[in-house]
Structure formats: C-alpha cells, structure tokens
Design a protein around this motif. Structure first.
Motif, PDB file in Angstrom:
ATOM      1  N   TYR A  34     -52.424  15.783  21.975  1.00 41.66           N
ATOM      2  CA  TYR A  34     -51.782  14.505  21.630  1.00 41.66           C
ATOM      3  C   TYR A  34     -51.883  14.237  20.131  1.00 41.66           C
ATOM      4  O   TYR A  34     -50.900  13.853  19.487  1.00 41.66           O
ATOM      5  CB  TYR A  34     -52.441  13.395  22.436  1.00 41.66           C
ATOM      6  N   ARG A  35     -53.075  14.460  19.589  1.00 45.74           N
ATOM      7  CA  ARG A  35     -53.248  14.231  18.153  1.00 45.74           C
ATOM      8  C   ARG A  35     -52.448  15.235  17.327  1.00 45.74           C
ATOM      9  O   ARG A  35     -51.773  14.867  16.358  1.00 45.74           O
ATOM     10  CB  ARG A  35     -54.731  14.332  17.782  1.00 45.74           C
ATOM     11  N   PRO A  40     -50.298   5.044  17.562  1.00 46.30           N
ATOM     12  CA  PRO A  40     -50.859   6.162  18.339  1.00 46.30           C
ATOM     13  C   PRO A  40     -52.110   5.790  19.121  1.00 46.30           C
ATOM     14  O   PRO A  40     -52.372   6.361  20.191  1.00 46.30           O
ATOM     15  CB  PRO A  40     -51.166   7.216  17.270  1.00 46.30           C
ATOM     16  N   TYR A  41     -52.892   4.831  18.606  1.00 49.08           N
ATOM     17  CA  TYR A  41     -54.128   4.436  19.290  1.00 49.08           C
ATOM     18  C   TYR A  41     -53.839   3.665  20.578  1.00 49.08           C
ATOM     19  O   TYR A  41     -54.641   3.708  21.523  1.00 49.08           O
ATOM     20  CB  TYR A  41     -55.002   3.590  18.366  1.00 49.08           C
ATOM     21  N   TYR A  55     -48.606  14.797  16.626  1.00 46.59           N
ATOM     22  CA  TYR A  55     -48.195  13.854  15.576  1.00 46.59           C
ATOM     23  C   TYR A  55     -48.102  14.549  14.218  1.00 46.59           C
ATOM     24  O   TYR A  55     -47.213  14.244  13.412  1.00 46.59           O
ATOM     25  CB  TYR A  55     -49.187  12.687  15.496  1.00 46.59           C
ATOM     26  N   PHE A 114     -54.883   9.979  13.009  1.00 49.77           N
ATOM     27  CA  PHE A 114     -53.439  10.040  13.173  1.00 49.77           C
ATOM     28  C   PHE A 114     -52.780   9.754  11.823  1.00 49.77           C
ATOM     29  O   PHE A 114     -53.434   9.213  10.919  1.00 49.77           O
ATOM     30  CB  PHE A 114     -52.970   9.026  14.225  1.00 49.77           C
ATOM     31  N   TRP A 142     -51.594   4.237  22.815  1.00 47.83           N
ATOM     32  CA  TRP A 142     -51.351   5.149  23.924  1.00 47.83           C
ATOM     33  C   TRP A 142     -52.645   5.694  24.535  1.00 47.83           C
ATOM     34  O   TRP A 142     -52.658   6.099  25.706  1.00 47.83           O
ATOM     35  CB  TRP A 142     -50.486   6.325  23.457  1.00 47.83           C
ATOM     36  N   ASN A 196     -42.567  11.254  25.608  1.00 48.41           N
ATOM     37  CA  ASN A 196     -42.411  10.637  24.286  1.00 48.41           C
ATOM     38  C   ASN A 196     -42.183  11.691  23.210  1.00 48.41           C
ATOM     39  O   ASN A 196     -41.288  11.559  22.364  1.00 48.41           O
ATOM     40  CB  ASN A 196     -43.661   9.814  23.968  1.00 48.41           C
ATOM     41  N   LEU A 229     -48.143   5.495  10.673  1.00 48.97           N
ATOM     42  CA  LEU A 229     -47.834   5.019  12.023  1.00 48.97           C
ATOM     43  C   LEU A 229     -48.700   3.844  12.435  1.00 48.97           C
ATOM     44  O   LEU A 229     -48.461   3.229  13.481  1.00 48.97           O
ATOM     45  CB  LEU A 229     -48.000   6.164  13.035  1.00 48.97           C
TER      46      LEU A 229
END
Length: 380
Positions: free
Chosen positions: A54-55, A17-18, A58, A9, A20, A97, A13
């Motif tokens: 998801y990845r 992110p991890y 970002y 990620f 979630w 989100n 950040l």
C-alpha cells in the motif's frame, strides 16, 4: 552528504493515505477473532506485507515497479480469501483505488481483468459457504468495489485535463504578454526613434552654432523644444492606448483576494480621482495591489480599510489594516523591502511618495501631487 528524510507517504497528499489505514483494522480483527496458531502469525505477516504494498504503490505511481507491487497486493488478497475466509474480499477496495490510477487503457484493462479474477475466484471456491443471508450484505459492496476503478480513473483524467488546461492558459497568457511587449517596443521604436534621433542631431548642431551664429542656435533650440513636446505627446498617446490598470478594477480584485483570506474590506471615497492622468492612475493601482498582497501574506489581519482622498494639491491613497504591524526604525518608517522599494520607485516617476506607519496595525499612505499642465504646452 545530504540525508533524505523518511516520509511514510508522499507529503503533498496530506492525511488522505492515512485515512485508508483504518480499514486494515478489519482483517486484523478477523485474524484475532477466528484464527489461532500458525495461521494467525502468517496472517499478521501478510497484513504487514499488504501495508508495505500500500505504501510503495503511492511512491511507484508512473514507474515500472507499480504493476509488480499491485500484483503482489492482489496475490495477498487471493491467499487470504482462499486460505482464510471470503470476508477478506473487501480488502480489494485498496487495489481498486490504485487500478484507477492507470491512464493507459491497455494497462488499466489488464490490471482490471486480474482484479476481477481475484475477486470472483474466491466466490466460486466458497460457493457453498457464501450463498446465504450474508451475501446480501457483501454483494452491494462487491459491485461498488468493481465499479470504483472506472470512477477513480475518470476523476483522475478530469483532474489531469484541468491541470493541462491551466498550463495552456498560463502559456497563452505569457505569449500574450510577450506579444504585448513586442508591440510596445515596435510602437516606441517607430514613434519615438525618429524623434529622438532628430533631437540628438539638432542638439549637436546647436553646440556647433553657439560660437558661430547665436540666432540660428536659438532657432534650433526652439525646434528642439517643439520636437520634445511632440515626443511627449506621442508617449501620452501610447500610454492612453495601452490597457492600464485602474483603481476601480484593483479595488474589485482586492475584494476577491481579501475575501478568500477571510479579511473584511471597507472603502470610502471615489477611486476614479477626477482629472488624474493615466500614468498616475496606473501607478496608484499597482500600489494598491502591492499593499493588498502584503496584507494577505504578512499582516494576519481581519479587517482592511481603503480610502481615496483628493485635495487641491494631491491625490491620496490610504490602506489600513488591523494586523500585527511592521517593524519600524527610529524615524517611524519601515525598513525597505523589495515590494516597497519597487512601489517607491514607481511613485517617484510621477513625483509621488509613500509612508508606512505601524500603530494598531499598518497604515500605508501614498501621495501623488496634482501637476497643473501649462495651458500652452497642453494645447501644443
């Protein structure tokens, strides 16, 4: 050829992110508990593909690929909810989100409408199954999930405005500094330009008169002295009109900076220094600022002590910390660095000097001599 290192990620950040990813354990648990055969393996593949979306979202922020990845994520949720169970609706928290990241109203509205359809179609499809006691558990989460894009979008818009405001303030600050430089340049040119030109002309005249008329040469030399004193007085007036830093102000700033770095500050003595000229006061203030900056950056100290001392012959500023110290040479002086070198150069303008010793931390000693101005010169 330079190789680009792989990052799961975006690094800026951090761990956010991890965190979630913990919620992906819920659909995996449902697959293990309730599915078998080909539906189980297809479910694993879709969870893996969901993680990829998801990845990628970002890294796709602000790009054209953002919406396709978002659309694929919503399609996976829809397949899970219709083909497996309505319990997979809560995976929509991930999508909610990312929808909140849209700053463009039209794009946000389009993505939100699609998201609402993805969440409501399975409810209608499984109407005969969900209208029971479990609905009371699911409904509050559904309401929160459908409202969260608005909250996230509002939060991001506020952060963006705060960033733009900070940039605008910085730009204004730079413009003010530029205008101040121009003002000082104009004042120096208007005030000293004529005086220095006059000194130059008179010095050339003295050079010619030395061999011709010694008395006239002496008279012109005295005129040069008077003119130079006038120039010195003008410079002092300019300096006094400028807003210079003071030790009191720098001490207050040091308290704030050191406190933010968990360093305790103590001080003794009067930072005002009786009778100190503005120029020397300003240079000592800059030395204190540089010393505090070095303590915060390099010392790893927990305590800092500042002393202001005044004797008959000099003003002294001492800054002591209990950190790791600094590397010394054989004579007990530190190797010069850019900040310390600049400090020493500024002190040289007022005849001052500095010394840094390392013993149970670092001790900076700054000395500025008290120069007694000639009374006649001061009155002139």
């Amino acid at each position: 050829m330079k190789r680009h290192s792989f990052h799961m990620f975006p690094r800026h950040l951090g761990f956010f992110p991890y965190l979630w990813l913990v919620y992906l354990s819920l659909p995996i648990y449902n697959l293990i508990s309730y599915e078998t055969g080909w539906k189980l393996y297809i479910g694993y593949v879709m969870v893996g593909l969901f993680f990829v979306t998801y990845r990628q979202l970002y890294f796709a922020e602000g790009k054209r690929s953002f919406f396709p990845w978002l659309l694929l994520q919503m399609l996976i949720i829809l397949i899970f909810c219709i083909g497996y169970s309505s319990s997979y609706l809560l995976m929509g928290f991930f999508t909610a989100n990312f929808i909140g990241w849209y700053t463009d109203k039209q794009k946000f509205r389009t993505a939100y409408i699609l998201f609402v359809l993805v969440e409501t179609i399975p409810l209608i499809y499984h109407m005969d199954e969900i209208w029971n006691i479990n609905l009371l558990y699911t409904l509050p989460f559904m309401i929160i999930m459908l409202l969260s894009p608005f909250g996230i979008r509002s939060m991001i818009s506020r952060q963006k405005l705060e960033k733009e405001l900070a940039q605008a303030n910085e730009q204004i600050h730079n413009l003010i500094k530029g205008e101040e430089r121009m003002r000082i340049a104009r004042d120096l040119h208007d005030t000293l330009g004529h005086t220095l030109s006059l000194i130059t002309l008179k010095s050339q005249l003295v050079e010619k008169l030395v061999d011709v008329n010694i008395e006239q040469a002496r008279h012109e030399a005295r005129e040069i002295q008077n003119t130079s004193r006038a120039a010195l007085r003008q410079v002092r007036e300019l300096v006094s009109d400028m807003r210079t830093a003071t030790l009191t102000e720098e001490l207050n700033e040091a308290k704030i900076i050191l406190q933010s770095a968990d360093i305790e500050l103590t001080h003794e003595g009067n930072p005002r220094f009786d009778g100190i000229p503005d120029t020397a006061h300003n240079i000592l203030s800059l030395c204190l600022r540089e010393a505090v900056t070095n303590i915060v950056k390099h010392s790893r100290a927990s305590q800092c002590h500042v002393s202001f001392e005044q004797s008959e012959g000099e003003w002294r500023l001492l800054v002591k910390d209990n950190g790791v110290g600094v590397p010394n040479d054989n004579h007990g002086y530190t190797r010069e660095k850019n900040g310390l070198k600049g400090m020493a150069e500024r002190l040289a303008l007022v005849g001052g000097m500095m010394r840094i010793t390392a013993e149970r931390g670092t001790l900076l000693t700054v000395r500025v001599p008290i120069v007694i101005t000639n009374r006649k010169e001061r009155e002139a």
